[in-house]
Structure formats: C-alpha cells, structure tokens
Design an enzyme around this catalytic site. Structure first.
Site, PDB file in Angstrom:
ATOM      1  N   SER A 171       0.831  -1.201   0.000  1.00 37.58           N
ATOM      2  CA  SER A 171       0.000   0.000   0.000  1.00 37.58           C
ATOM      3  C   SER A 171       0.871   1.258   0.000  1.00 37.58           C
ATOM      4  O   SER A 171       1.701   1.434  -0.897  1.00 37.58           O
ATOM      5  CB  SER A 171      -0.944  -0.048   1.209  1.00 37.58           C
ATOM      6  OG  SER A 171      -1.878   0.998   1.181  1.00 37.58           O
ATOM      7  N   ASP A 194       0.460  -4.096  -4.103  1.00 45.09           N
ATOM      8  CA  ASP A 194      -0.688  -3.234  -4.374  1.00 45.09           C
ATOM      9  C   ASP A 194      -0.420  -1.789  -3.956  1.00 45.09           C
ATOM     10  O   ASP A 194      -1.082  -1.242  -3.053  1.00 45.09           O
ATOM     11  CB  ASP A 194      -1.953  -3.751  -3.683  1.00 45.09           C
ATOM     12  CG  ASP A 194      -3.211  -3.327  -4.437  1.00 45.09           C
ATOM     13  OD1 ASP A 194      -3.191  -3.344  -5.682  1.00 45.09           O
ATOM     14  OD2 ASP A 194      -4.216  -2.976  -3.794  1.00 45.09           O
ATOM     15  N   GLU A 205       7.695  10.542 -11.440  1.00 46.98           N
ATOM     16  CA  GLU A 205       8.369   9.391 -10.845  1.00 46.98           C
ATOM     17  C   GLU A 205       8.970   9.689  -9.478  1.00 46.98           C
ATOM     18  O   GLU A 205       9.057   8.798  -8.629  1.00 46.98           O
ATOM     19  CB  GLU A 205       9.446   8.872 -11.800  1.00 46.98           C
ATOM     20  CG  GLU A 205       8.871   8.232 -13.055  1.00 46.98           C
ATOM     21  CD  GLU A 205       9.937   7.645 -13.954  1.00 46.98           C
ATOM     22  OE1 GLU A 205      11.133   7.944 -13.734  1.00 46.98           O
ATOM     23  OE2 GLU A 205       9.588   6.882 -14.877  1.00 46.98           O
ATOM     24  N   ARG A 208       6.390   8.787  -6.629  1.00 53.36           N
ATOM     25  CA  ARG A 208       5.855   7.434  -6.452  1.00 53.36           C
ATOM     26  C   ARG A 208       6.919   6.376  -6.747  1.00 53.36           C
ATOM     27  O   ARG A 208       8.023   6.686  -7.187  1.00 53.36           O
ATOM     28  CB  ARG A 208       4.671   7.223  -7.409  1.00 53.36           C
ATOM     29  CG  ARG A 208       5.063   7.435  -8.872  1.00 53.36           C
ATOM     30  CD  ARG A 208       3.976   7.051  -9.850  1.00 53.36           C
ATOM     31  NE  ARG A 208       4.329   7.424 -11.212  1.00 53.36           N
ATOM     32  CZ  ARG A 208       5.143   6.736 -11.999  1.00 53.36           C
ATOM     33  NH1 ARG A 208       5.710   5.617 -11.562  1.00 53.36           N
ATOM     34  NH2 ARG A 208       5.398   7.152 -13.234  1.00 53.36           N
ATOM     35  N   ASP A 210       8.683   3.686  -8.921  1.00 60.61           N
ATOM     36  CA  ASP A 210       8.885   3.548 -10.363  1.00 60.61           C
ATOM     37  C   ASP A 210      10.078   2.638 -10.607  1.00 60.61           C
ATOM     38  O   ASP A 210      10.848   2.349  -9.689  1.00 60.61           O
ATOM     39  CB  ASP A 210       9.084   4.915 -11.020  1.00 60.61           C
ATOM     40  CG  ASP A 210      10.461   5.486 -10.747  1.00 60.61           C
ATOM     41  OD1 ASP A 210      11.370   5.228 -11.550  1.00 60.61           O
ATOM     42  OD2 ASP A 210      10.639   6.177  -9.729  1.00 60.61           O
ATOM     43  N   ASP A 213      13.813   3.003  -9.222  1.00 65.31           N
ATOM     44  CA  ASP A 213      14.100   3.014  -7.788  1.00 65.31           C
ATOM     45  C   ASP A 213      14.945   1.830  -7.324  1.00 65.31           C
ATOM     46  O   ASP A 213      15.432   1.823  -6.191  1.00 65.31           O
ATOM     47  CB  ASP A 213      12.794   3.058  -6.988  1.00 65.31           C
ATOM     48  CG  ASP A 213      12.056   4.379  -7.162  1.00 65.31           C
ATOM     49  OD1 ASP A 213      12.726   5.404  -7.365  1.00 65.31           O
ATOM     50  OD2 ASP A 213      10.810   4.383  -7.106  1.00 65.31           O
ATOM     51  N   HIS A 281      -7.319  -5.395  -1.517  1.00 63.72           N
ATOM     52  CA  HIS A 281      -6.068  -4.681  -1.249  1.00 63.72           C
ATOM     53  C   HIS A 281      -5.107  -5.542  -0.427  1.00 63.72           C
ATOM     54  O   HIS A 281      -3.892  -5.524  -0.651  1.00 63.72           O
ATOM     55  CB  HIS A 281      -6.401  -3.391  -0.501  1.00 63.72           C
ATOM     56  CG  HIS A 281      -5.290  -2.396  -0.429  1.00 63.72           C
ATOM     57  ND1 HIS A 281      -4.480  -2.078  -1.504  1.00 63.72           N
ATOM     58  CD2 HIS A 281      -4.851  -1.622   0.607  1.00 63.72           C
ATOM     59  CE1 HIS A 281      -3.597  -1.162  -1.138  1.00 63.72           C
ATOM     60  NE2 HIS A 281      -3.796  -0.876   0.137  1.00 63.72           N
TER      61      HIS A 281
END
Length: 473
Positions: A171, A194, A205, A208, A210, A213, A281
């Site tokens: 998450s 997820d 990017e 979040r 990507d 990383d 989730h």
C-alpha cells in the site's frame, strides 16, 4: 473501527507550511509535484522523525519470534544484534493504518526463515500511518528517507552492499520503498504489494514508486479498480519492471463473501473487519506470503490483457519461460526490458492460493451428440478435479481445447479420465469417446498424449493411457 476510519481518512487534511528540514534526511517542501496539483491539492508537509517514531525491528533465523530494535542514531545496536553481513536483507514496510508488528508482517519473516537465512527488518511507522490519509501519504517521504538512511548505515559502517537489499512495501509502504530506493544507488530490489492509488497514480516518478528506484522492481496489483466509484485502493498504473495482475488485478476471488461471514473471520474480528473493508487490497501480501513456500505455484503469463488471458491466447509460457509472482520473481530479473512488462495468472479463493495452469486438447470419437465434456488429470503427485473442456455439439474427429487452473502440480501425468453427459433421455444410448487427449503444462513446452479406442455412455468414466508411438503418428 476500520470501517469508520478508512473513507474519512482518505478525504481529510489541512493546508500548511512550505519547507521543513531534518538532520540526515534533507529538506521537504510542499511545492509541486508534492502538493498544489490536481492529484495532490492539499499543501501538507511530512511530520518530523520524532513524531513518526519509525522503528526498525530485526528478526533473523536466530531470533524468529522476538525482534531486536535497530536504531538509526546508534549503529552499535546493529553490531550488537543478530544482523549478519553475509546474508540478504529484506525490509517489510506496512501501509496505511497498519503497524510493523502486525501478524502478516511477522509471518512474512517466519516464512522466509523456512527457505533461507536472511535479515528480516520490519519497518514500523504506525504513528505516521494511523492519521488522515493525506498526512500519511506525505509522511511516506520521511519514512522512505529513514529507510534509505538505515541502508546507508549498513553500507558505510558494515561494508554491506545495497544490491543485497530487498524492500517489500504494501500500500503506502510501496511508495515508502520507492522513496528509499530513489535515495539509494544500486538498491537490489523493490516489491510493491498493491501500491496505493490516491495521491500517487499519475504523479511524476520522484513522487511514487517507479522502475528506476531499484535494479529490479516487481509489483503485484490486486485492488486496481478505480477509487471512485469502486473504492479500489490500489493503482492500475504500471510502476515496475514486472507488473503482475492476478485474477485481472481488480477483484480477487473469495473477496465477495457476505459482510457477516467476512467480519466474523476465523482469524478474529479485527482480521475479518480488515478483510471486509479492503479484502482485495490485502490479498497482495497474502499472495506474497504464500509464494515464499510455493516456489512454482504462481507462474504468470505475459499477455496484453486479462481478457486475452481468459480467452486462452497467452499459453504456454514463451521460450524464456514465465516469472513466478511473488518472492521468486527476481529469478527472472535478467529478462527485464526497457518497457514495463505485464503478467497475468489466476489464484484460488483462499489458502492455498497457488495454482498450476494446464491446457487440454481432445479429439472426439463415437456418435454425434450435444453435451458437455470434462476431464481430470492423474499424476505422480495426485489428481485434479473434473474440469470443463467443451460444451456443445460433440462430433467425431473434431478437436477442442481449453485451459484450467489446478490446485496442485500433478507431477508426471500418468492417465487422463474423460466424462461426458447431456442429461437428455436418448433411447439410442449414444456412446462418445476421446480418441486422443493432449495435455500441456503452462511452464513446459512438452505435450503429453493419451489415447483410447473405446467409447462410453454418458456419466461413465473413460480412462486414457499414454499413447503408443503408432497412435500419435
């Protein structure tokens, strides 16, 4: 309580601040793209490390049930612990409203200890995650920086290689891993379980998770339906080198039980309530948990869409093989490409989730009748249930095929059993058979042929044995 928290916390927040700096972590601003955008309209700054109070809880094969706390401010706590430089290190990072001592987090470490010697570090940032969703999404930045700081301490103080580090985040925790990875050159692997959509999907990017990383980024999508109106918490955006979409990535089998049975779960009221609110989730980490102990039960097929996968257009695996979703996905890491790759598979409704996919092609013999046909496979490891292969007009000489997911790998296939019926009274008592049945397992290119010259009446099993060489000519 979780039901009352979840939706309001996604919507609450407050506007404040411009920039804040913390020792060893750097500065954090509320400028774009972090705030003031259509995706992140609220201007919030992350909380201080002291307020978030991130803890690093080390479990190892030597202490599988009682953690040792590693402190960023005191590297000697690492030296005094059971941390071993020769081993891989896997960080497990929880998400929104969760905590680092949650059962699933600790269970993930325990499963790892059954298959490997590893440093398993649970990242507990519950004080920063149990708040409004928008604030927690901003706290991700500080927690990610702290994870990167811990890795840097391992590298600098213990001559540890970042390539041996694997971050597993669920998450919001997936984006924590992304933040840590963006600050850590040469990080080995990130697994996003997820990754959450709100405040992250469609952002640049640097905001979040990507593919840049880590050397290898694999992602499992299980709740990728749109947040509005379907309340899908996960992102549908491809954010890894490999993006896995089990069961299509939106609606997981077993997540549509009625509310009472879901809440009064065998694991207790709390677990049941969590599953009722966010069942799809949560499936991502449940699949990963099980994959650790099932190294070949989550084969995933490259495919353009789930519709194509369900239409039997993506079988078998290509020449280079299929990756396994979950713990062993990195065994396929050498097959990454510049473009993200999308994979599909099906799972079971509940434990055990693992499935093995087969294709069955059969050539009919006997009379022309209308009916339905099922087969079951029998092998060295057991047998499958009766699986639907064809429904319609059965014509001698016609060949039909279908794919199905079995609850077990049957091993070496020894025989196939054929059954047909139409439940229509027919005074002529027609007989139907399968002259040949060809079976192929998804991960293999080899086909196995089974033959019979017999025909049977409906609801009578016909057993086919391996064809003689002359039968396959």
């Amino acid at each position: 309580m979780l039901i009352l928290w979840t939706i309001p916390l996604f919507l609450l927040g407050a506007a404040q601040g411009k920039e804040v700096c913390y020792d060893n972590l750097g500065c954090f601003s509320d400028a774009e793209p972090w705030a003031g955008t259509a995706i992140r309209p609220l201007k919030l700054l992350p909380w201080s490390p002291e307020k978030i109070n991130t803890r690093f809880l080390l479990y190892t094969n030597e202490n599988p049930t009682a953690f040792q706390t590693l402190q960023l401010s005191d590297p000697s706590t690492i030296e005094a612990s059971n941390f071993q430089v020769a081993r891989k290190t896997r960080f497990i990072i929880h998400g929104f409203i969760d905590k680092g001592e949650e059962n699933w987090v600790v269970d993930m470490c325990k499963n790892m200890f059954q298959v490997e010697e590893v440093n398993c570090i649970c990242v507990d940032w519950k004080r920063g995650s149990q708040t409004t969703y928008t604030q927690a999404a901003n706290n991700v930045r500080v927690v990610g920086a702290q994870v990167a700081q811990m890795i840097d301490i391992l590298v600098r103080n213990f001559n540890y290689s970042a390539s041996k580090v694997h971050l597993i985040g669920h998450s919001l925790g997936a984006h924590v891993a992304g933040e840590a990875g963006s600050r850590t050159p040469g990080l080995g692997r990130i697994t996003g379980l997820d990754p959450v959509e709100a405040n992250f999907e469609g952002t640049p990017e640097e905001v979040r998770l990507d593919p840049s990383d880590a050397d290898f980024v694999d992602v499992i999508h299980t709740d990728a339906a749109p947040l509005i109106p379907f309340l899908g918490f996960g992102t549908n955006q491809m954010v890894g080198h490999f993006d896995f979409f089990p069961n299509g990535g939106q609606y997981m089998p077993g997540c549509k039980k009625n509310a009472l049975s879901q809440i009064v779960d065998i694991d207790g009221i709390w677990s049941g309530t969590r599953d009722f609110v966010a069942c799809n989730h949560l499936r991502s980490y449940k699949y990963y948990l099980e994959s650790i102990l099932n190294p070949d039960g989550f084969a995933a097929y490259p495919c353009a869409s789930y519709r194509d996968f369900e239409s039997n257009k993506c079988f078998p695996c290509p020449d280079q093989g299929c990756p396994q979703m979950g713990h062993y996905a990195d065994k396929f890491a050498n097959n990454t490409s510049v473009e993200p790759q999308k994979f599909f598979l099906n799972t079971g409704e509940a434990k055990n989730f693992a499935r093995w996919r087969y294709r069955v092609s059969l050539t009919f013999s006997g009379r022309t009748v209308t009916g339905q046909v099922k087969v079951s496979l029998f092998g060295s490891n057991g047998n499958t249930r009766q699986c639907d292969i064809f429904r319609g007009i059965i014509k001698p000489g016609a060949t039909h095929s279908n794919e199905f997911d079995a609850k077990l790998d049957v091993g070496t296939i020894e025989k196939v059993k054929f059954l047909w019926n139409n439940h229509v009274v027919n005074p002529s008592f027609p007989k139907v058979g399968a002259a040949k049945i060809t079976v192929q397992k998804g991960e293999e290119r080899t086909e196995h042929n089974f033959c019979s010259e017999e025909t049977v009446r409906e609801d009578i099993l016909l057993t086919l044995l391996p064809c003689k060489t002359s039968d396959t000519m």
